[in-house]
Design an enzyme around this catalytic site. Structure first.
Site, PDB file in Angstrom:
ATOM      1  N   GLU A  67      -7.168 -29.295 -71.846  1.00  0.00           N
ATOM      2  CA  GLU A  67      -6.362 -28.675 -70.495  1.00  0.00           C
ATOM      3  C   GLU A  67      -7.017 -28.761 -69.526  1.00  0.00           C
ATOM      4  O   GLU A  67      -6.358 -29.046 -68.166  1.00  0.00           O
ATOM      5  CB  GLU A  67      -6.370 -27.233 -71.046  1.00  0.00           C
ATOM      6  CG  GLU A  67      -5.470 -26.828 -72.363  1.00  0.00           C
ATOM      7  CD  GLU A  67      -6.277 -27.064 -73.579  1.00  0.00           C
ATOM      8  OE1 GLU A  67      -7.483 -27.195 -73.524  1.00  0.00           O
ATOM      9  OE2 GLU A  67      -5.453 -27.086 -74.740  1.00  0.00           O
ATOM     10  N   PRO A 275     -15.580 -38.355 -85.227  1.00  0.00           N
ATOM     11  CA  PRO A 275     -15.083 -36.698 -85.832  1.00  0.00           C
ATOM     12  C   PRO A 275     -14.763 -35.797 -84.664  1.00  0.00           C
ATOM     13  O   PRO A 275     -15.791 -35.579 -83.709  1.00  0.00           O
ATOM     14  CB  PRO A 275     -16.191 -36.615 -87.021  1.00  0.00           C
ATOM     15  CG  PRO A 275     -17.344 -37.068 -86.226  1.00  0.00           C
ATOM     16  CD  PRO A 275     -17.020 -38.415 -85.578  1.00  0.00           C
ATOM     17  N   ARG A 276     -13.773 -35.025 -85.012  1.00  0.00           N
ATOM     18  CA  ARG A 276     -13.532 -33.904 -83.932  1.00  0.00           C
ATOM     19  C   ARG A 276     -14.664 -32.791 -84.013  1.00  0.00           C
ATOM     20  O   ARG A 276     -15.066 -32.501 -82.873  1.00  0.00           O
ATOM     21  CB  ARG A 276     -12.211 -33.345 -84.527  1.00  0.00           C
ATOM     22  CG  ARG A 276     -11.769 -32.052 -83.476  1.00  0.00           C
ATOM     23  CD  ARG A 276     -10.999 -32.627 -82.384  1.00  0.00           C
ATOM     24  NE  ARG A 276     -10.605 -31.706 -81.844  1.00  0.00           N
ATOM     25  CZ  ARG A 276      -9.671 -31.783 -80.521  1.00  0.00           C
ATOM     26  NH1 ARG A 276      -9.660 -33.118 -80.139  1.00  0.00           N
ATOM     27  NH2 ARG A 276      -9.146 -30.860 -79.641  1.00  0.00           N
ATOM     28  N   PRO A 340      -2.850 -37.886 -77.048  1.00  0.00           N
ATOM     29  CA  PRO A 340      -2.827 -39.184 -76.972  1.00  0.00           C
ATOM     30  C   PRO A 340      -3.397 -39.977 -75.671  1.00  0.00           C
ATOM     31  O   PRO A 340      -3.715 -41.242 -75.707  1.00  0.00           O
ATOM     32  CB  PRO A 340      -1.631 -39.742 -77.583  1.00  0.00           C
ATOM     33  CG  PRO A 340      -0.475 -38.562 -76.899  1.00  0.00           C
ATOM     34  CD  PRO A 340      -1.546 -37.256 -76.952  1.00  0.00           C
ATOM     35  N   GLU A 342      -5.422 -39.680 -73.455  1.00  0.00           N
ATOM     36  CA  GLU A 342      -6.876 -40.087 -72.948  1.00  0.00           C
ATOM     37  C   GLU A 342      -6.860 -41.803 -73.590  1.00  0.00           C
ATOM     38  O   GLU A 342      -7.706 -42.445 -72.965  1.00  0.00           O
ATOM     39  CB  GLU A 342      -8.039 -39.286 -73.651  1.00  0.00           C
ATOM     40  CG  GLU A 342      -8.063 -37.910 -73.157  1.00  0.00           C
ATOM     41  CD  GLU A 342      -8.928 -37.111 -73.709  1.00  0.00           C
ATOM     42  OE1 GLU A 342      -9.894 -36.411 -73.140  1.00  0.00           O
ATOM     43  OE2 GLU A 342      -9.063 -37.080 -75.026  1.00  0.00           O
TER      44      GLU A 342
END
Length: 427
Positions: A67, A275-276, A340, A342
């Site tokens: 954001e 990984p997130r 998506p 980025e």
């Protein structure tokens, strides 16, 4: 106390003011956990604030990294139209502030941590910064801050609002609080019709709600260290690279199955797994096999291994600049997808699964433009990667731009904001 203000807002303000000692205890605990810094605590309590820039100040508030970056992208485009403007971006998450710092937005932009939402603290914040226009991104709505902004007559807009049925149901208990807040916005930009309906049910004025799509299409390309990028280009040579970004458990296994198929034709291909949750890095490396390098453990450059685990935060800009195709996670497991844009802003074709309800409109647009591909099986995913690589071999490493409709949407957003601002201060 203004007795004409809604009772729910008066009760909220009195309660949160009385809980100031609890706020201080909680923030000190976050400091001990590494989630805050001494600087962020000073800013939250409005200590040692720099001088307000002279002229017109636009303030934008966001919570998460995605954001905050999308808001920065919107404000940068506004700055192109109004170079005289100054911008204040507040966030609540430390990672968001760090992501904004990496963007090097320039001297007209200031990052500040959002004030603790007590009436006295909020009053200090607004008295110091005196914004001429305020933007709230998505649904991080702090009642005292929004109410005080409205009370001082500052025009304020809720942008990129998104609210699904489950979230709307949770907020209905607080309709007495939300209704006056939402009704006070000069404009509300909803991502879709469902959100617009939920917001009106919570108290937003129908004539001020507009469906504008997402501003996340305006996210600036994530930053990367140029020296580090060059080192990687040198180390990789001609190796084909692709990325699994923001992955969740279960998605690494899928990507590894795809990679095994790809290496039949491209035996030296490299898969970079991001990984997130960076803390899952060692577990992901175990899935990849022995001797898989981990960035968090000092493996700064790739070896000849088939995989590389990039278990650090804020470096997607590096990985996307090395690749031309990216699996964006959270879409093959019930998460709802991740941003998506980025990846697409840096020329990557995005591969996604079917579970993208958080970005359904975005992926529909990108799919239609050929900038993203829906694929679920290892076979279909590997075919999509091979197609991108084949096109790159044929045409060279050309970077694609945002979809053509993003420029049109951006112009609409900027026109709305310009209409709300005072006249230019430029001579």
């Amino acid at each position: 106390m203004n007795l004409h203000r809604p009772r729910a807002l008066r009760i909220y303000g009195a309660l949160f003011e009385a809980l100031s000692p609890l706020w201080r205890w909680w923030l000190k605990r976050r400091l001990q956990q590494g989630k805050e810094t001494p600087t962020s605590l000073d800013q939250r309590w409005m200590r040692h604030a720099p001088a307000r820039p002279q002229g017109t100040l636009v303030w934008g508030h966001a919570v998460g990294v995605g954001e905050a970056l999308a808001l920065a992208g919107l404000l940068k485009r506004l700055h192109e139209q109004r170079p005289d403007l100054h911008f204040l971006i507040t966030t609540t998450a430390r990672t968001s502030g760090e992501a904004l710092a990496r963007q090097q937005l320039g001297p007209h932009f200031i990052h500040w941590f959002a004030p603790v939402d007590t009436p006295s603290n909020v009053a200090k914040f607004l008295a110091h910064w005196q914004p001429d226009l305020a933007l709230w991104c998505e649904m991080d709505l702090w009642p005292a801050l929004i109410d005080a902004t409205a009370q001082r007559g500052t025009r304020h807009v809720l942008v990129n609002a998104r609210l699904n049925g489950a979230s709307a149901a949770k907020r209905r208990w607080g309709r007495a609080l939300y209704a006056p807040l939402l009704a006070g916005f000069d404009a509300i930009w909803a991502q879709n019709a469902e959100t617009a309906g939920h917001l009106q049910a919570l108290g937003a004025q129908a004539d001020r709600v507009e469906i504008t799509g997402t501003i996340k299409a305006m996210v600036p390309p994530p930053a990367a260290d140029t020296d580090e990028l060059q080192r990687w280009h040198t180390a990789l040579g001609s190796r084909a690279v692709w990325v699994l970004a923001s992955s969740h458990p279960g998605e690494e296994e899928l990507a590894l199955a795809v990679h095994a198929l790809l290496r039949r034709k491209y035996p030296d291909a490299l898969l970079v797994l991001v990984p997130r949750d960076a803390g899952r890095g060692p577990m992901v490396a175990t899935l990849c096999g022995p001797a898989t390098p981990l960035r968090s453990q000092g493996a700064r450059l790739p070896t000849h291994a088939a995989c590389y685990v990039a278990d650090t935060m804020g470096e997607l800009g590096l990985w996307y600049r090395l690749s031309r195709v990216a699996m964006v996670g959270g879409s093959w497991v019930p998460v709802g997808g991740h941003n998506p844009y980025e990846a697409t802003t840096l020329g990557n074709t995005v591969l996604h699964g079917p579970l993208v309800h958080n970005f359904s409109e975005s992926y529909a647009d990108l799919d239609a433009q050929g900038l993203s591909v829906l694929a679920s099986s290892p076979e279909s995913l590997s075919a999509a990667v091979r197609e991108v690589w084949a096109a790159t071999e044929a045409t060279g490493p050309q970077r694609s731009a945002d979809g053509p409709d993003n420029t049109e949407r951006s112009a609409v957003h900027i026109a709305h904001l310009l209409a709300l601002l005072p006249a230019t201060n430029a001579p």
